[in-house]
Design an enzyme around this catalytic site. Structure first.
Site, mmCIF file in Angstrom:
data_model
loop_
_atom_site.group_PDB
_atom_site.id
_atom_site.type_symbol
_atom_site.label_atom_id
_atom_site.label_comp_id
_atom_site.label_asym_id
_atom_site.label_seq_id
_atom_site.Cartn_x
_atom_site.Cartn_y
_atom_site.Cartn_z
ATOM 1 N N GLU A 1 0.847 -1.203 0.000
ATOM 2 C CA GLU A 1 0.000 0.000 0.000
ATOM 3 C C GLU A 1 0.882 1.253 0.000
ATOM 4 O O GLU A 1 1.877 1.320 0.717
ATOM 5 C CB GLU A 1 -0.885 -0.012 1.252
ATOM 6 C CG GLU A 1 -1.799 1.191 1.332
ATOM 7 C CD GLU A 1 -2.845 1.021 2.420
ATOM 8 O OE1 GLU A 1 -3.463 -0.065 2.523
ATOM 9 O OE2 GLU A 1 -3.040 1.991 3.188
ATOM 10 N N HIS B 1 -0.469 -7.766 3.734
ATOM 11 C CA HIS B 1 -0.610 -6.489 3.029
ATOM 12 C C HIS B 1 0.229 -5.474 3.806
ATOM 13 O O HIS B 1 -0.056 -5.203 4.976
ATOM 14 C CB HIS B 1 -2.083 -6.074 3.009
ATOM 15 C CG HIS B 1 -2.344 -4.767 2.338
ATOM 16 N ND1 HIS B 1 -2.426 -4.624 0.973
ATOM 17 C CD2 HIS B 1 -2.536 -3.520 2.854
ATOM 18 C CE1 HIS B 1 -2.675 -3.355 0.669
ATOM 19 N NE2 HIS B 1 -2.746 -2.661 1.787
HETATM 20 P P1 FAD Z 1 -17.646 0.614 7.351
HETATM 21 O O1 FAD Z 1 -17.432 -0.791 6.961
HETATM 22 O O2 FAD Z 1 -18.752 1.342 6.712
HETATM 23 O O3 FAD Z 1 -17.748 0.650 8.919
HETATM 24 C C1 FAD Z 1 -17.689 1.889 9.643
HETATM 25 C C2 FAD Z 1 -18.372 1.727 10.999
HETATM 26 O O4 FAD Z 1 -19.780 1.658 10.817
HETATM 27 C C3 FAD Z 1 -17.986 0.460 11.748
HETATM 28 O O5 FAD Z 1 -17.967 0.758 13.123
HETATM 29 C C4 FAD Z 1 -19.129 -0.520 11.422
HETATM 30 O O6 FAD Z 1 -19.296 -1.481 12.442
HETATM 31 C C5 FAD Z 1 -20.321 0.423 11.324
HETATM 32 N N1 FAD Z 1 -21.327 0.013 10.366
HETATM 33 C C6 FAD Z 1 -21.104 -0.504 9.131
HETATM 34 N N2 FAD Z 1 -22.281 -0.697 8.484
HETATM 35 C C7 FAD Z 1 -23.263 -0.286 9.330
HETATM 36 C C8 FAD Z 1 -24.678 -0.214 9.231
HETATM 37 N N3 FAD Z 1 -25.319 -0.597 8.118
HETATM 38 N N4 FAD Z 1 -25.369 0.277 10.296
HETATM 39 C C9 FAD Z 1 -24.737 0.684 11.422
HETATM 40 N N5 FAD Z 1 -23.369 0.635 11.558
HETATM 41 C C10 FAD Z 1 -22.655 0.165 10.529
HETATM 42 N N6 FAD Z 1 -9.387 5.762 5.092
HETATM 43 C C11 FAD Z 1 -9.249 6.708 4.135
HETATM 44 O O7 FAD Z 1 -9.724 7.839 4.296
HETATM 45 N N7 FAD Z 1 -8.592 6.452 2.953
HETATM 46 C C12 FAD Z 1 -8.057 5.236 2.672
HETATM 47 O O8 FAD Z 1 -7.483 5.033 1.605
HETATM 48 C C13 FAD Z 1 -8.184 4.210 3.659
HETATM 49 N N8 FAD Z 1 -7.689 2.966 3.447
HETATM 50 C C14 FAD Z 1 -7.875 1.985 4.376
HETATM 51 C C15 FAD Z 1 -7.414 0.695 4.120
HETATM 52 C C16 FAD Z 1 -7.589 -0.324 5.042
HETATM 53 C C17 FAD Z 1 -7.099 -1.706 4.722
HETATM 54 C C18 FAD Z 1 -8.223 -0.049 6.293
HETATM 55 C C19 FAD Z 1 -8.380 -1.132 7.316
HETATM 56 C C20 FAD Z 1 -8.693 1.229 6.567
HETATM 57 C C21 FAD Z 1 -8.539 2.256 5.615
HETATM 58 N N9 FAD Z 1 -9.018 3.543 5.840
HETATM 59 C C22 FAD Z 1 -8.876 4.526 4.880
HETATM 60 C C23 FAD Z 1 -9.676 3.885 7.108
HETATM 61 C C24 FAD Z 1 -11.216 3.687 7.043
HETATM 62 O O9 FAD Z 1 -11.759 4.543 6.069
HETATM 63 C C25 FAD Z 1 -11.776 4.009 8.421
HETATM 64 O O10 FAD Z 1 -11.391 3.010 9.331
HETATM 65 C C26 FAD Z 1 -13.278 4.262 8.498
HETATM 66 O O11 FAD Z 1 -13.577 4.744 9.810
HETATM 67 C C27 FAD Z 1 -14.162 3.046 8.282
HETATM 68 O O12 FAD Z 1 -14.154 2.634 6.990
HETATM 69 P P2 FAD Z 1 -14.835 1.208 6.620
HETATM 70 O O13 FAD Z 1 -14.757 1.072 5.174
HETATM 71 O O14 FAD Z 1 -14.277 0.157 7.475
HETATM 72 O O15 FAD Z 1 -16.350 1.536 7.072
#
Ligand code: FAD
Length: 285
Positions: A14, A263
């Site tokens: 990454e 990763h």
């Molecule tokens: P989600 O999967 O949507 O989850 C977010 C929160 O909401 C969780 O607490 C989950 O339990 C809850 N949730 C999910 N769905 C629901 C629902 N339907 N109802 C109620 N609650 C729900 N950030 C960046 O800005 N740019 C990047 O490029 C980036 N790359 C990343 C790469 C990796 C591998 C990881 C692990 C993280 C990365 N992040 C990045 C950080 C990430 O964007 C944050 O951790 C963010 O807070 C959550 O993203 P997510 O996609 O996990 O969200």
């Protein structure tokens, strides 16, 4: 952990999109140097709210068109509209991109409008609806539980929902506690979640940055590790050597336990990732 053992072990890298010409030149060198690890793909982060959209696209285009490696853009949906996401998907499709890391992101400070997507699962459903199986979709997983999840069971429930919407594999937030990953995998199995979950690994290069960054993203730096790292004070060389030992051993334990690869959060640096990767033994090597 049985479900993970059926997947071949692969490495991926990454990068973040550099902001300056010097950063761009440096990243090109890093890509060449780390390319020797034969990564399955190189992913490029994306600022939530579209804050790095142009730079991410430039970096992704460079990797995809000027190197032998497959680029995988991260795509965060918070603050975005369906129209803006579709435009980006069309651009990536035209570039020949085959993999996207689909995320929610966190609303940047000062930005109030969450846009048309609430969670990463909404983005995944939208990509599937618009593009079918054009892209392999990676999602984020949290062995130590996402900071906003009420508890780890609720976290698993929403993780499963992402998988049901069409995620193909997952990359974890980084951690320094192998058991948290193994427990998470077992818990996923119990919930019928079956997809490769690749540990995300952050090499240790700087104590203050690691502690600050970890506090923000809910990754735990165990007390014993913090104490040791803090004790090196200005002795950067010893900190790097110790960090490399600890993270290499952790990666090998993960691979030996059947993790489907590693990763690396490379932070656009060659040596920390290379020093760890070159010592690892893979089951399918
Ligand atoms: P989600 O999967 O949507 O989850 C977010 C929160 O909401 C969780 O607490 C989950 O339990 C809850 N949730 C999910 N769905 C629901 C629902 N339907 N109802 C109620 N609650 C729900 N950030 C960046 O800005 N740019 C990047 O490029 C980036 N790359 C990343 C790469 C990796 C591998 C990881 C692990 C993280 C990365 N992040 C990045 C950080 C990430 O964007 C944050 O951790 C963010 O807070 C959550 O993203 P997510 O996609 O996990 O969200």
């Amino acid at each position: 952990m049985n479900s993970q053992k059926k997947y071949p072990q692969k490495l991926s890298l990454e990068f973040f999109p550099p902001r300056t010409p010097a950063g761009v030149d440096k990243l090109k060198t890093v890509i060449t140097e780390l390319g020797g690890m034969a990564p399955e793909y190189m992913s490029v982060t994306y600022g939530a709210g579209g804050t790095t959209q142009e730079k991410t696209l430039e970096t992704v285009s460079y990797i995809q068109q000027h190197t032998p490696f497959d680029a995988a853009p991260h795509l965060t949906c918070i603050g975005a509209t369906h129209e803006s996401v579709l435009e980006l998907l069309n651009t990536y499709e035209a570039l020949g991109i085959k993999r996207i890391v689909a995320l929610r992101g966190d609303l940047p400070s000062g930005m109030m409008d969450p846009g048309e997507f609430k969670y990463a699962s909404d983005l995944i459903a939208f990509i599937k609806q618009e593009k079918g199986d054009t892209f392999h979709l990676e999602v984020a997983a949290y062995p130590e539980t996402h900071p906003q999840a009420r508890n780890c069971e609720v976290g698993i429930k929403w993780f499963k929902h992402k998988v049901e919407q069409g995620a193909d594999s997952a990359i974890t937030q980084y951690f320094y506690n192998v058991d948290s990953y193994l427990y998470f995998i077992d818990n996923c199995e119990r919930h019928g979640i079956d997809l490769p979950i690749i540990p995300g690994v952050m090499p240790i290069t700087n104590y203050e940055n690691l502690v600050r960054f970890s506090a923000g993203c809910g990754a735990e730096v165990p007390r014993w590790l913090k104490c040791r790292l803090e004790s090196f004070e200005d002795d950067k060389e010893s900190l790097l050597a110790f960090g490399q030992d600890v993270v290499t051993e952790m990666c090998q334990r993960l691979l030996d336990a059947g993790a489907p690869g590693i990763h690396f959060y490379s932070m656009n640096q060659t040596q920390p990732t290379l020093d760890i990767a070159k010592s690892l033994t893979f089951k399918n090597a």
